[in-house]
Design an enzyme around this catalytic site. Sequence first.
Site, PDB file in Angstrom:
ATOM      1  N   HIS A  59       0.825  -1.205   0.000  1.00  0.00           N
ATOM      2  CA  HIS A  59       0.000   0.000   0.000  1.00  0.00           C
ATOM      3  C   HIS A  59       0.867   1.266   0.000  1.00  0.00           C
ATOM      4  CE1 HIS A  59      -2.932  -2.942   1.528  1.00  0.00           C
ATOM      5  NE2 HIS A  59      -3.847  -2.140   1.051  1.00  0.00           N
TER       6      HIS A  59
ATOM      7  N   ASP B 251      -5.537  -5.468  -7.718  1.00  0.00           N
ATOM      8  CA  ASP B 251      -5.635  -4.808  -6.423  1.00  0.00           C
ATOM      9  C   ASP B 251      -5.743  -3.308  -6.699  1.00  0.00           C
ATOM     10  OD1 ASP B 251      -5.687  -4.439  -3.667  1.00  0.00           O
ATOM     11  OD2 ASP B 251      -3.918  -5.681  -3.292  1.00  0.00           O
TER      12      ASP B 251
END
Length: 339
Positions: free
Chosen positions: A178, A248
């Site tokens: 992330h 993702d």
Amino acid sequence: MIGALMLDIASTELTQEDIELLQAPQVGGMILFARNIESPAQVRALTDHMRQIRPDILIAVDQEGGRVQRLKKGFTLLPAMGHFGELYLTQPEKALDLAEQSGWLMATEVLAVGIDFSFAPVLDINDVSDVIGDRAFAQNVADIVPLASAFMKGMQRAGMATTGKHFPGHGSVKVDSHVAAAIDLRSYEEIYNNDMQSFIKLQPQLDALMPAHVIYENVDPNPAGFSPFWIQNVLRQQLKYDGVLFSDDLTMQAACVAGGADARIRAALDAGCDMGLVCNHRESACTALEGIKNFALPNQERLERMRGKIPNIHIAEQLDLGKEWQSVKKAIEEFKNTR
């Protein structure tokens, strides 16, 4: 027709801009976050409104359990999947039963408020990754496979498609994709013989997969979600996998190696993903949408498999989904409270 882009919204109701985006042909999905959730009744009103605007939209959420569950107020707080793994070491039959009940409970509540599916379960190994940790069922494939299988059996019994993540495995990578580029230096053989085995063994139950934003540097220079090698060669050809492939979130830092949001969504789709996620950044979402406006629509038959069996029921401020739901909810809450 279902488009190739999954977006999000800022609040608990649709704005005019949200409505206009929903009408774009290349928008095929919406994902909800905690900021979109006030109560079960509000969520069902929101998803119903989305379908009034776009009847074929797919609506998703991350409702794994533990620290990753967006639906909280008015919903059952599920245990982290790693707790089932701990129980499995001493009471395997009880752990499998509770894992299946948890999958059914999660899916039943999510479907009731008009959401098609949760991006679950995590099939990674709980190794060195801080971002995975107890989101994974266990520290080894031998324990992950039966527990995840039971959880998915519960999901599918409730009428929800399954999504395994993060192929071919994020648990052996320390860096959180992330916030930074995540690089795995292992060989293909090491990855195949370890992390990949849970995905391979559970393939018959997996309606969808989400590739990791990890660069397996000694295998391919691209993150798995942008990699024709991982998606076309390994998944589609070698493993004969015909389920849906979701990227993702393409705003994650590890995805930025591909360039701007338009380049990222094109890279994911060109590599073979069916749908790309662009979340938490509206400007990027619009850039991505513009970037694929001339792309062909994705495989419709494949994406249709993700449509959940959403009940035609009225949802009050407090959920009440019948006697089985009450019984399972009590069992899962009692287990969670003992951890």
